[in-house]
Design an enzyme around this catalytic site. Structure first.
Site, PDB file in Angstrom:
ATOM      1  N   LYS A  15     107.476  38.101  80.279  1.00  9.05           N
ATOM      2  CA  LYS A  15     108.060  38.541  79.149  1.00  9.05           C
ATOM      3  C   LYS A  15     109.362  38.287  79.218  1.00  9.05           C
ATOM      4  CE  LYS A  15     107.623  41.834  76.578  1.00  9.05           C
ATOM      5  NZ  LYS A  15     107.073  43.213  75.782  1.00  9.05           N
ATOM      6  N   LYS A  62     117.309  47.493  77.006  1.00  9.05           N
ATOM      7  CA  LYS A  62     116.940  47.815  78.147  1.00  9.05           C
ATOM      8  C   LYS A  62     115.539  46.190  78.736  1.00  9.05           C
ATOM      9  CE  LYS A  62     112.255  48.849  78.919  1.00  9.05           C
ATOM     10  NZ  LYS A  62     111.166  48.327  79.193  1.00  9.05           N
ATOM     11  N   THR A  79     107.090  46.186  79.659  1.00 12.38           N
ATOM     12  CA  THR A  79     107.715  45.459  79.521  1.00 12.38           C
ATOM     13  C   THR A  79     109.137  46.503  81.268  1.00 12.38           C
ATOM     14  OG1 THR A  79     107.762  44.255  78.263  1.00 12.38           O
ATOM     15  CG2 THR A  79     110.383  44.222  79.206  1.00 12.38           C
TER      16      THR A  79
END
Length: 290
Positions: free
Chosen positions: A173, A241, A98
């Site tokens: 995502k 993150k 990701t």
């Protein structure tokens, strides 16, 4: 013609399970991770070890990468020992990390100049999905490339969807992570409310997980919360993150996301308290001390 050789860079919680599925499906897999000890079990199952990401790629037809941060992706692809330096025309790169949509577009453009196919293909489903081979995989890049590698993705994925051009997988995502972040707040608040009301948590779950409140997090992570199991299916530090990436992208779109901002602030407090390597369900600790 035999099956294509696969290099897999990154053998973390998710990557290890994916590699096992590929080995079970009789693919030859060359692995690299920064610490060889973390790959010993996979080597014992038949994976081949390479000393660098570039050396792993040199032996492969398809390179799958699944590392931690965008900076790790850049290192794997662009460093002196990276996979671009070992690239051959006709190879395929699939980044399952990701990561940043902008980085995905950069990799795609650089790969195309070298005659390499590429996809950004982040996944969802956590450790359970990886173990069971039922990951959701969101793919960006050329549709022809997607169709060519689909049989490989089907080895460890169930819901595999082509989303569009390079970067579209990463953007999808981000949608996934935004939904999870705010949903996790709801899961934790529901359990905290039930506890304060004197209810039995497992009985509450029996009712609400199959109704309109049902979600993957409620079904899979709430039982862990009840057992005080905060071990990672997905690290908090990596989730933070992801939230940061999504907020940066949203800011560029002039799109306010107050729910995501709240979740990020709550998770950031947990990281500062040392919970960065626990699972996302550790958010419940914010309510234990409330």
């Amino acid at each position: 013609m035999g099956k294509k050789k696969i290099a897999f860079i990154g053998t973390g919680v998710m990557g290890s399970s994916i590699i096992k599925h590929l080995l079970h499906a009789s693919y030859e897999v060359i692995v690299f991770t920064r610490t060889k000890e973390k790959a010993e079990a996979l080597i014992g199952l038949g994976a081949k070890w390479a000393k660098t990401a570039g050396l792993a790629a040199a032996e492969a037809d398809i390179v799958l990468t699944m590392v931690g941060y965008p900076s790790d992706v850049e290192e794997v692809y662009y460093s002196e020992d990276g996979i671009f330096n070992s690239a051959r025309e006709g190879m395929t790169f699939i980044d399952m990390t990701t990561s940043s949509p902008a980085l995905a577009k950069r990799i795609a453009a650089d790969a195309e100049r070298k005659g390499i196919s590429s996809l950004d293909a982040p996944v969802s489903g956590g450790d359970v999905g990886a173990q069971n081979g039922t990951l959701s995989i969101m793919c960006g890049g050329k549709e022809q490339t997607f169709n060519e590698v689909l049989p490989i993705l089907q080895v460890f994925g169930k819901q595999i969807v082509y989303q569009g051009e390079a970067g579209a997988g990463q953007h999808t995502k981000m949608c996934n992570q935004i939904a999870i972040a705010t949903n996790m707040i709801g899961v934790c608040e529901a359990l905290a409310y039930g506890k304060e009301a004197g209810l039995d948590a497992e009985t509450v779950l029996e009712s609400i997980s199959s109704g309109a409140a049902g979600s993957w997090s409620l079904s899979n992570l709430a039982p862990r919360i009840i057992k005080e199991d905060f071990e990672p299916g997905f690290f908090v530090k990596h989730f933070l993150k992801d939230m940061n990436i999504a907020l940066v992208e949203a800011e560029q779109m002039n799109l306010p996301l107050p729910g995501l901002q709240l979740a990020k602030e709550m998770y950031n407090e947990l990281v500062e308290e040392g919970y960065g390597e626990k699972g996302t369900q550790v958010l419940y600790k914010q309510y234990e001390r409330a």
